[in-house]
Design an enzyme around this catalytic site. Structure first.
Site, short mmCIF file in Angstrom:
data_model
loop_
_atom_site.label_atom_id
_atom_site.label_comp_id
_atom_site.label_asym_id
_atom_site.label_seq_id
_atom_site.Cartn_x
_atom_site.Cartn_y
_atom_site.Cartn_z
N ARG A 94 1.43 -1.17 0.54
CA ARG A 94 -0.01 -0.23 0.07
C ARG A 94 1.57 0.67 0.18
O ARG A 94 0.14 2.08 -0.74
CB ARG A 94 -1.19 0.10 1.06
CG ARG A 94 -2.19 1.40 1.26
CD ARG A 94 -2.43 1.37 2.57
NE ARG A 94 -3.51 3.05 2.76
CZ ARG A 94 -3.77 2.90 3.80
NH1 ARG A 94 -4.44 2.04 4.55
NH2 ARG A 94 -4.88 3.90 3.77
N ASN A 148 -10.80 -4.14 -0.94
CA ASN A 148 -10.84 -2.72 -1.73
C ASN A 148 -9.90 -3.14 -3.18
O ASN A 148 -9.07 -3.90 -2.85
CB ASN A 148 -9.65 -1.33 -1.15
CG ASN A 148 -11.53 -0.92 -0.91
OD1 ASN A 148 -12.54 -0.73 -1.29
ND2 ASN A 148 -11.28 -0.20 0.34
N TYR A 253 -14.81 10.65 -1.14
CA TYR A 253 -13.65 10.21 -2.39
C TYR A 253 -13.68 10.75 -3.09
O TYR A 253 -13.29 10.93 -4.05
CB TYR A 253 -13.80 8.79 -2.79
CG TYR A 253 -13.90 7.78 -2.11
CD1 TYR A 253 -11.49 7.51 -1.70
CD2 TYR A 253 -14.61 6.82 -0.70
CE1 TYR A 253 -11.45 6.43 -0.91
CE2 TYR A 253 -13.59 6.04 0.33
CZ TYR A 253 -12.45 5.66 -0.31
OH TYR A 253 -11.66 5.27 0.84
#
Length: 433
Positions: A94, A148, A253
């Site tokens: 990530r 996700n 978002y």
């Protein structure tokens, strides 16, 4: 009668939340067995989480048999529900998704832009293998995916895996309902929002409180710049003009797409001061697992809510409860369109209010996309199809197209440079390329 839940990614710091959700619902959703599954790299965390989960169940005095294992196929035998909460490559991967795009002058975020594309590239092949195992070993089980990018992953599984009992969940609609309840000074259970769009790109079109339309009041409050975000996203606020012109509730978002320059500036500054969000989360996780090790801890610690994905598990538990009991209540899930939004293909996955039955979600028709955002949603859905195709084919040109057609990238030369840099950075987790 047995009722078995298998948690894929059982060593996750979120697992105590799903255990709590099962305990709280045990009267209506009487799970008899939970198996936590992880990979070799997560073995130590799995043991720590497993011991905490065991203490939680013992304290609650619930007749649930708990075990944890690295043997996924063995764990899947006789499963009724399989939840997925994996992160291929862990937080180190990530961090690369966030840091590398920023170095090239683009937003680095784990589920949007270049970082989100590469999270999908790493994740989809792994979950395709899981779906094959589920279809072979426990074909009647429901896969509840909150890995996700949830919408993209769910669409990939529904279109290309043999297993069709797949539902995606996200905590953003949950957060939007709770934020709206705070704005209107009421309880979240009194709020109903009509959602239209797709995961991480969903809008709220209508808001009701106990059946009364409060859309105008909520939009007026948003114009005043009230905070409206989950823990992992710093809200920049929305201009009165944007809210008035769209007449829609944006989700947190949307700032990546409509406030791109501001977000990029903020993220570059945050990188200099604190490192990537992943590096911040690594420190948070370290402290969480120290808490989890405490033999006197027998409940989900409050500190877990500081993680951005908090409450995913609560959403997943509510969904499983409703399927098991054929409740026919309304929840917001990621599922096949099936005509709910006539502007989009039937087999596109959308994020939509659905009636939850024992046969899965029945999406509620919301009608055509608002003209104000229709073009953006078309582009995002077309982009998602490219990501899924590249994830499965491993074709370089497909991957390049996914990058260049993403609205957060778009620049063709930079798309190639970013693609090459991220392919190199993640090569250990991208066997298809």
């Amino acid at each position: 009668m047995t009722l078995k839940l298998v948690v894929i990614g059982g060593g996750s710091s979120y697992t105590p939340e799903i255990i709590e959700g099962i305990i709280l619902r045990h009267d209506s959703f009487p799970v008899t067995e939970i198996v936590l599954v992880d990979v070799e790299a997560g073995k130590q965390k799995l043991e720590i989480v497993g011991q905490l989960a065991k203490r939680m169940i013992e304290k609650a005095k619930k007749p649930i048999q708990l075990s944890w294992t690295l043997d996924r196929r063995e764990a899947l035998k006789q499963a009724d529900f399989v939840s997925t909460q994996i992160r291929v490559g862990g937080l180190a991967a990530r961090s690369k998704d966030e840091r590398i795009p920023l170095e090239y002058g683009y937003i680095g975020q784990e589920t949007n832009g270049a970082g989100g594309i590469f999270k999908a590239f790493r994740t989809i092949p792994v979950l395709m293998e899981l779906a094959k195992d589920v279809h072979e070993i426990c074909p009647d089980a429901w896969i509840i995916n909150f890995t996700n990018p949830a919408g993209i992953v769910t669409e990939a599984l529904l279109k290309y895996s043999p297993h069709k009992k797949v539902i995606g969940v996200c905590n953003i609609p949950y957060n939007m309902r709770h934020s709206t309840a705070e704005i209107l000074n009421t309880k979240p259970e009194n709020i109903m929002i009509e959602f239209i769009g797709m995961n991480h790109y969903v809008f709220g079109r209508k808001v009701w409180v106990n059946g009364v339309d409060y859309t105008t009041e909520v939009l007026a409050k948003l114009k005043e710049g009230l905070d409206y975000s989950p823990a992992n996203i710093v809200n920049l606020g929305w201009s009165q003009t944007f809210i008035k012109a769209t007449s829609l509730l944006p989700n947190p978002y949307h700032q990546y797409y409509f406030q791109t320059a501001q977000v990029l500036k903020k993220d570059v500054q945050a990188l200099k001061e604190n490192g990537t969000r992943a590096e911040v989360v690594q420190q948070l996780e370290k402290s969480l697992f120290e808490l989890y090790k405490n033999p006197d801890l027998c409940e989900k610690p409050k500190e877990l809510e500081e993680r951005g994905g908090a409450f995913y598990s609560d959403v997943a538990c509510s969904l499983m409860d409703s399927i098991y009991n054929n409740k026919a209540d309304v929840q917001t899930v990621n599922t096949l369109n099936n005509g709910a939004i006539p502007d989009l293909p039937e087999d596109a996955v959308i994020e939509v209010n659905s009636v939850i039955t024992k046969n899965g979600p029945q999406p509620i028709v919301v009608g055509s996309l608002p003209d104000s955002v229709k073009g953006h949603i078309y582009q995002m859905k077309a982009f998602e199809k490219l990501v899924i195709r590249a994830s499965i084919t491993g074709n370089y040109e497909d991957a390049y197209l996914a990058m260049v057609m993403n609205p957060l990238i778009g620049e063709e030369a930079d798309s190639k440079r970013l693609l090459d840099a991220l392919l190199e950075a993640h090569k250990d987790y991208l066997p298809q390329f």
